[in-house]
Design an enzyme around this catalytic site. Structure first.
Site, PDB file in Angstrom:
ATOM      1  N   GLY A  53      -1.341   6.450   4.895  1.00  0.00           N
ATOM      2  CA  GLY A  53      -1.736   7.001   3.603  1.00  0.00           C
ATOM      3  C   GLY A  53      -2.987   7.858   3.589  1.00  0.00           C
ATOM      4  CD  GLU A 108      -6.553   1.351   2.041  1.00  0.00           C
ATOM      5  OE1 GLU A 108      -5.798   2.188   2.558  1.00  0.00           O
ATOM      6  OE2 GLU A 108      -6.332   0.127   2.035  1.00  0.00           O
ATOM      7  CG  ASP A 109      -3.768   5.475   0.948  1.00  0.00           C
ATOM      8  OD1 ASP A 109      -4.187   4.352   1.262  1.00  0.00           O
ATOM      9  OD2 ASP A 109      -2.546   5.724   0.849  1.00  0.00           O
ATOM     10  CG  ASP A 112      -1.823  -2.047  -5.456  1.00  0.00           C
ATOM     11  OD1 ASP A 112      -2.185  -2.668  -6.466  1.00  0.00           O
ATOM     12  OD2 ASP A 112      -0.646  -1.715  -5.271  1.00  0.00           O
ATOM     13  CE  LYS A 140      -2.101   1.310  -8.225  1.00  0.00           C
ATOM     14  NZ  LYS A 140      -0.733   0.764  -8.164  1.00  0.00           N
ATOM     15  CG  PHE A 160       4.568   3.566  -7.039  1.00  0.00           C
ATOM     16  CD1 PHE A 160       4.408   2.318  -6.455  1.00  0.00           C
ATOM     17  CD2 PHE A 160       4.861   4.650  -6.217  1.00  0.00           C
ATOM     18  CE1 PHE A 160       4.533   2.144  -5.076  1.00  0.00           C
ATOM     19  CE2 PHE A 160       4.993   4.486  -4.846  1.00  0.00           C
ATOM     20  CZ  PHE A 160       4.834   3.226  -4.278  1.00  0.00           C
ATOM     21  CG  ASP A 167       4.877   6.045   1.240  1.00  0.00           C
ATOM     22  OD1 ASP A 167       3.830   5.375   1.071  1.00  0.00           O
ATOM     23  OD2 ASP A 167       5.934   5.532   1.641  1.00  0.00           O
ATOM     24  NE  ARG A 173       3.801   8.457   4.407  1.00  0.00           N
ATOM     25  CZ  ARG A 173       3.258   7.271   4.125  1.00  0.00           C
ATOM     26  NH1 ARG A 173       2.105   7.204   3.505  1.00  0.00           N
ATOM     27  NH2 ARG A 173       3.875   6.163   4.463  1.00  0.00           N
TER      28      ARG A 173
END
Ligand code: PRP
Length: 182
Positions: A53, A108-109, A112, A140, A160, A167, A173
């Protein structure tokens, strides 16, 4: 905002652009400036990108950090093909470099559930890193996340998200912006 034409894939289309390309670019520049000011060359900074990611974010971020640094990657997987985190984190690749005494910046992308960071940050500390900081493009801000994230690009809606590395079942992506599928 209308998605770009390449946001279409088969009969699916991204619903809504949440972070346009120009906004991501501006924010990545700010993060890189803050990160550049937070380390010294003697820290021997290792920037560790979490694949897949973070691949676009990493590429854009490290090009704008004005410090000597090394780059490596970790591959951890938690989602499989679904849209809900499974909570299990599997480590598929990790760097063999000695972390002893080094400053590690984990990139990190999206944060969550936080399960990925909760597994990886202690592991990097156990391997002798002098300091482990986290830079996440998106967070988040779920109350259950127990790991401190020093640099956050954007607070993310709890929907999402795809694009700019993120992705859905490996699709989307490559999009240069971040969009919501919901
Ligand atoms: C996703 C995402 C983060 C992680 C966040 O990775 O890229 O790395 O999950 O979730 P968490 O905070 O609940 O742990 P994924 O496992 O889908 O792999 P990918 O990066 O290859 O898409």
């Amino acid at each position: 905002m209308t998605p770009e034409p390449d946001g279409r894939l088969g009969d699916r289309v991204v619903e809504r652009v949440v972070f346009p390309e120009a906004e991501i670019d501006r924010r990545v520049g700010e993060l890189a400036r803050e990160i550049s000011a937070a380390y010294r060359p003697s820290d021997r900074l290792l920037v560790l990108g979490l694949l897949k990611g973070s691949f676009l974010f990493m590429a854009d971020l490290v090009r704008r950090i004005t410090l000597p640094l090394h780059v490596d990657f970790l591959v951890a997987s938690s989602y499989g093909a679904g849209t809900v985190s499974s909570g299990e984190v599997r480590l598929l690749y990790e760097p063999r470099v000695d972390l002893g005494g080094r400053a590690v910046l984990l990139v990190e992308d999206i944060v969550d559930s936080g399960a990925t960071l909760e597994r990886l940050v202690p592991m990097l500390r156990e391997r002798g890193a002098a300091r482990v900081d986290v830079c996440a493009l998106l967070h988040k801000r779920l109350p259950s996340v127990g790991v401190a994230v020093r640099w956050v690009g954007f607070d993310a809606p709890n929907s999402f998200l795809v694009g700019y590395g993120l992705d859905h079942a490996e699709d989307f992506r490559h999009l240069p912006y971040i969009a919501s599928l919901e």
